[in-house]
Design an enzyme around this catalytic site. Structure first.
Site, mmCIF file in Angstrom:
data_model
loop_
_atom_site.group_PDB
_atom_site.id
_atom_site.type_symbol
_atom_site.label_atom_id
_atom_site.label_comp_id
_atom_site.label_asym_id
_atom_site.label_seq_id
_atom_site.Cartn_x
_atom_site.Cartn_y
_atom_site.Cartn_z
ATOM 1 N N ARG A 1 -19.895 -47.585 -91.555
ATOM 2 C CA ARG A 1 -20.586 -48.361 -90.351
ATOM 3 C C ARG A 1 -21.424 -47.735 -89.445
ATOM 4 O O ARG A 1 -20.247 -47.317 -88.106
ATOM 5 C CB ARG A 1 -20.381 -49.822 -89.979
ATOM 6 N N HIS B 1 -28.446 -51.536 -96.161
ATOM 7 C CA HIS B 1 -27.195 -51.648 -95.825
ATOM 8 C C HIS B 1 -27.228 -52.427 -96.902
ATOM 9 O O HIS B 1 -27.554 -53.672 -97.500
ATOM 10 C CB HIS B 1 -27.910 -53.637 -95.072
ATOM 11 N N GLN C 1 -24.669 -56.122 -98.155
ATOM 12 C CA GLN C 1 -25.191 -57.662 -97.833
ATOM 13 C C GLN C 1 -26.118 -57.721 -98.825
ATOM 14 O O GLN C 1 -26.510 -58.642 -99.496
ATOM 15 C CB GLN C 1 -25.897 -56.932 -96.206
ATOM 16 N N ASP D 1 -33.810 -61.847 -90.465
ATOM 17 C CA ASP D 1 -32.899 -61.684 -89.665
ATOM 18 C C ASP D 1 -33.188 -60.937 -87.841
ATOM 19 O O ASP D 1 -34.654 -61.282 -87.581
ATOM 20 C CB ASP D 1 -32.824 -59.691 -89.792
ATOM 21 N N CYS E 1 -29.042 -62.896 -92.926
ATOM 22 C CA CYS E 1 -28.046 -62.127 -93.022
ATOM 23 C C CYS E 1 -26.306 -62.297 -92.448
ATOM 24 O O CYS E 1 -25.714 -62.284 -92.277
ATOM 25 C CB CYS E 1 -27.441 -60.409 -93.445
ATOM 26 N N ARG F 1 -20.476 -62.153 -99.810
ATOM 27 C CA ARG F 1 -20.174 -60.562 -99.214
ATOM 28 C C ARG F 1 -18.556 -60.173 -100.049
ATOM 29 O O ARG F 1 -18.731 -58.821 -100.585
ATOM 30 C CB ARG F 1 -20.153 -60.722 -97.932
HETATM 31 N N1 NVA Z 1 -30.392 -55.943 -88.935
HETATM 32 C C1 NVA Z 1 -28.898 -55.989 -88.101
HETATM 33 C C2 NVA Z 1 -28.426 -56.341 -89.069
HETATM 34 C C3 NVA Z 1 -26.641 -56.931 -88.767
HETATM 35 C C4 NVA Z 1 -25.953 -57.452 -90.096
HETATM 36 C C5 NVA Z 1 -28.560 -55.027 -87.102
HETATM 37 O O1 NVA Z 1 -28.080 -54.270 -87.717
HETATM 38 O O2 NVA Z 1 -27.849 -55.244 -86.171
HETATM 39 N N1 CP Z 2 -23.730 -59.428 -92.261
HETATM 40 C C1 CP Z 2 -22.762 -58.186 -91.857
HETATM 41 O O1 CP Z 2 -23.293 -57.763 -92.184
HETATM 42 O O2 CP Z 2 -22.323 -58.863 -90.869
HETATM 43 P P1 CP Z 2 -21.178 -57.609 -90.022
HETATM 44 O O3 CP Z 2 -22.140 -57.649 -88.676
HETATM 45 O O4 CP Z 2 -20.726 -59.394 -88.874
HETATM 46 O O5 CP Z 2 -20.396 -57.305 -90.667
#
Ligand code: NVA
Ligand code: CP
Length: 300
Positions: free
Chosen positions: A102, A129, A132, A219, A259, A287
């Site tokens: 990540r 992502h 997800q 989101d 998400c 997930r």
């Molecule tokens: N768009 C959000 C998704 C988190 C799972 C982010 O990147 O923070």
């Molecule tokens: N939706 C998601 O990826 O959650 P986290 O940021 O908690 O991993």
């Protein structure tokens, strides 16, 4: 399938096959059938951003499959002190069977795959992502039976989630509509691809995007790494909330997905969130199953 870097790399058949395997793994877990498909395999999990779901579902997923997961935070890794990803990739490839990462730049994930010799899984970048969205697709198919004739509507920021959902919807044959403010559109190359390959609508009007939708998705307005833009974004997105008015434009049996983490009172109201909590937390559970399927395909 050698890696999961982005959903666009997968064919429709590969996506469906992952979803079928995810359904099977969910069934086996529910019925207490435990099979160590990844006995002795080791997954490194590099996190340059926070996570609850991704971290815990990958870690427990590896454990349930008989393997082992190492949590590697950039605060501890030499990557955080500037060791190039090319070198990290070649070193980790000699210890591990797979890497989940990540991070911010999609290029970093692509480089990890290019220089390493083990499967790489994208656990979120600024661009996309995919893990997800596999869970999201699984949840939609579980609840609706199939993707045929469905319309998925995304309200809000044209961010990593919007980019991946657009690809996931088009690949599975759903029509996709997004309502976003000017300056917050999804990736233009993906938008062009979606227009050519599926039914795609981009509008400034949330009600227009939500019209007759079967799935409403939203989101956060400010993603990880955009914390300083919070105030500016609150202004830009103030008309882009999933609320009762939006839901009344959608089909009466429309699902709501998020998400997570969610900001109640911003991108979604408390009422809509709680009315659809069963769907949203099933999505979060999925997930685990969807990622176990990815791990089995790539590391098995
Ligand atoms: N768009 C959000 C998704 C988190 C799972 C982010 O990147 O923070
Ligand atoms: N939706 C998601 O990826 O959650 P986290 O940021 O908690 O991993």
């Amino acid at each position: 399938m050698k890696h999961l870097l982005k959903l666009g790399d997968l064919s429709k058949e590969e996506i469906l096959s992952l979803l079928n395997l995810a359904d099977q793994l969910k069934y086996e877990r529910k019925h207490g059938i435990s099979k160590e498909y990844l006995k002795g395999k080791k997954l490194g999990m590099i996190f340059q951003k926070s996570s609850t779901r991704t971290r815990v579902s990958f870690e427990t997923g590896m454990y349930e499959l008989g393997g082992y997961a190492l949590f590697l935070s950039n605060r501890d890794l030499q990557i955080g002190r500037g060791e190039p990803v090319q070198d990290t990739a070649r070193v980790l490839s000699r210890y591990l069977d797979g890497i989940m990462i990540r991070t911010f730049a999609q290029q970093e994930v692509e480089d990890l795959a290019r220089y390493g010799s083990i499967p790489v899984i994208n656990g979120l970048t600024d661009y996309c992502h995919p893990c997800q969205v596999l869970a999201d697709l699984m949840t939609v198919r579980e609840r609706k039976g199939s993707f045929k004739g469905l319309k998925l509507c995304f309200i809000g920021d044209g961010n990593n989630m919007a980019n991946s959902l657009m690809v996931g919807a088009v690949k599975t044959g759903m029509s996709f509509a997004i309502a976003c403010p000017e300056g917050y559109e999804p990736d233009p190359a993906l938008t062009a691809w979606a227009k050519e390959n599926g039914s795609f609508l981009m509008t400034r009007s949330p009600a227009e995007a939500a019209k007759d939708a079967d799935v409403i998705y939203t989101d956060v307005w400010a993603s990880m790494g955009q914390e300083e833009e919070k105030t500016k974004r609150e202004k830009a997105f103030c008309g882009y909330q999933v609320n009762d008015a939006i839901m009344s434009a959608a089909h009466s049996d429309a699902m709501v997905l998020h998400c997570l983490p969610a900001h109640r009172g911003e991108e979604i109201t408390e009422e809509v969130f709680e009315a659809h909590a069963d769907e949203i937390f099933e999505e979060a559970e999925n997930r685990l199953h969807a990622q176990k399927a990815v791990l089995c395909k790539l590391l098995g």
